[in-house]
Every structure is written in C-alpha cells, then in structure tokens.
Design a protein around this motif. Structure first.
Motif, mmCIF file in Angstrom:
data_model
loop_
_atom_site.group_PDB
_atom_site.id
_atom_site.type_symbol
_atom_site.label_atom_id
_atom_site.label_comp_id
_atom_site.label_asym_id
_atom_site.label_seq_id
_atom_site.Cartn_x
_atom_site.Cartn_y
_atom_site.Cartn_z
ATOM 1 N N ARG A 47 37.187 52.901 42.735
ATOM 2 C CA ARG A 47 36.964 51.695 41.944
ATOM 3 C C ARG A 47 37.563 50.495 42.675
ATOM 4 N N TYR A 48 37.096 49.297 42.314
ATOM 5 C CA TYR A 48 37.712 48.082 42.855
ATOM 6 C C TYR A 48 37.881 47.080 41.722
ATOM 7 N N ALA A 49 38.807 46.158 41.937
ATOM 8 C CA ALA A 49 38.974 45.006 41.051
ATOM 9 C C ALA A 49 39.147 43.798 41.953
ATOM 10 N N MET A 50 38.495 42.703 41.590
ATOM 11 C CA MET A 50 38.566 41.484 42.392
ATOM 12 C C MET A 50 38.953 40.333 41.471
ATOM 13 N N GLN A 51 39.954 39.577 41.889
ATOM 14 C CA GLN A 51 40.422 38.438 41.108
ATOM 15 C C GLN A 51 40.257 37.176 41.925
ATOM 16 N N VAL A 52 39.699 36.153 41.287
ATOM 17 C CA VAL A 52 39.519 34.849 41.912
ATOM 18 C C VAL A 52 40.344 33.851 41.114
ATOM 19 N N ILE A 61 38.029 37.922 36.898
ATOM 20 C CA ILE A 61 38.266 39.295 37.363
ATOM 21 C C ILE A 61 36.964 40.070 37.244
ATOM 22 N N GLN A 62 36.547 40.662 38.361
ATOM 23 C CA GLN A 62 35.354 41.500 38.389
ATOM 24 C C GLN A 62 35.766 42.893 38.794
ATOM 25 N N SER A 63 34.961 43.875 38.448
ATOM 26 C CA SER A 63 35.283 45.239 38.839
ATOM 27 C C SER A 63 34.002 46.036 39.043
ATOM 28 N N GLY A 64 34.172 47.179 39.643
ATOM 29 C CA GLY A 64 33.051 48.062 39.917
ATOM 30 C C GLY A 64 33.533 49.209 40.778
ATOM 31 N N THR A 65 32.680 49.656 41.684
ATOM 32 C CA THR A 65 33.021 50.760 42.578
ATOM 33 C C THR A 65 32.864 50.307 44.020
#
Length: 123
Positions: A47-52, A61-65
């Motif tokens: 999984r990943y999480a991305m914060q801007v 905050i976005q997330s996915g794989t």
C-alpha cells in the motif's frame, strides 16, 4: 488525580495516524521539497499513502497500492488508475526517486529523498 488518569488514558488510546498521517505501518517515507511539501510512504504491505501540503487541494492525502515494475515504483489510486511512477535515481551521491520523465533533471527540489536521510541535508 482523576484528570491525570483521564489524560493518560486518552493519550494511550490515540491512533497512530495522529502521530503520522501516512501511518505507522512498516515501510519507507520519501519526501520532496523544503519543509516536506510532498511525502510518499511506500509500505511493505504494497500500500502507499501520499500527502501534499496544500491549503486548497481537495485531497491532501491519497492512498492506494504500489508495485515494482521493471525499474520503477508504480503507484495506483484505489480506483485503479495510475497516480504516478517513481524511478530510483542518484542525485549528488544520494538515493532519490523521481517521477518518470523527470528522472534526468537532477534538481534536488524536484525529487523525493528518504525521510531522515542525512545525505540530502546538504542541498
């Protein structure tokens, strides 16, 4: 005394996401920009999480794989669409990740460095 016990109980019940919005799951966090304008956490689970850091962004905050394909990390939104592809590079002797198509720029502010990696502190 009751207030102290209540405070300790509340502190112990807090979620780990309060400490780190990207989560405490094992993995690596990569940051871009002074003051960490962007952060991407690639978790060992895939999984990943991305914060801007953005005051006007709809989804800070976005997330996915994520998966490893050839020499790139491919991040996919929960919807399945590709969010971005990150390519490992070296910038002035430091490990970094750059968006596909931007890996030849070698501009320190335009790439992601491992969080807490002292190598990039000189930039």
């Amino acid at each position: 005394m009751i207030v102290l016990v209540a405070c300790v109980w509340l502190w112990s019940m807090r979620s780990s996401s309060v400490d780190d919005p990207l989560g405490a799951e094992p993995g690596q966090t990569w940051v871009k920009g002074r003051g960490y304008a962007h952060a991407v956490r690639l978790m060992d689970s895939g999984r990943y999480a991305m914060q801007v850091q953005c005051d006007i962004c709809a989804e800070p905050i976005q997330s996915g794989t994520w998966t490893r394909q050839d020499h790139a990390f491919v991040l996919r939104h929960a919807s399945g669409s590709i969010a971005m592809e990150l390519v490992p590079i070296r910038v002035m002797g430091c490990d970094a990740l750059a968006r596909r198509g931007e890996q030849h720029a070698h501009v320190p502010d335009g790439v992601y460095f491992k969080q807490d990696d002292g190598c990039a502190d000189e930039f």
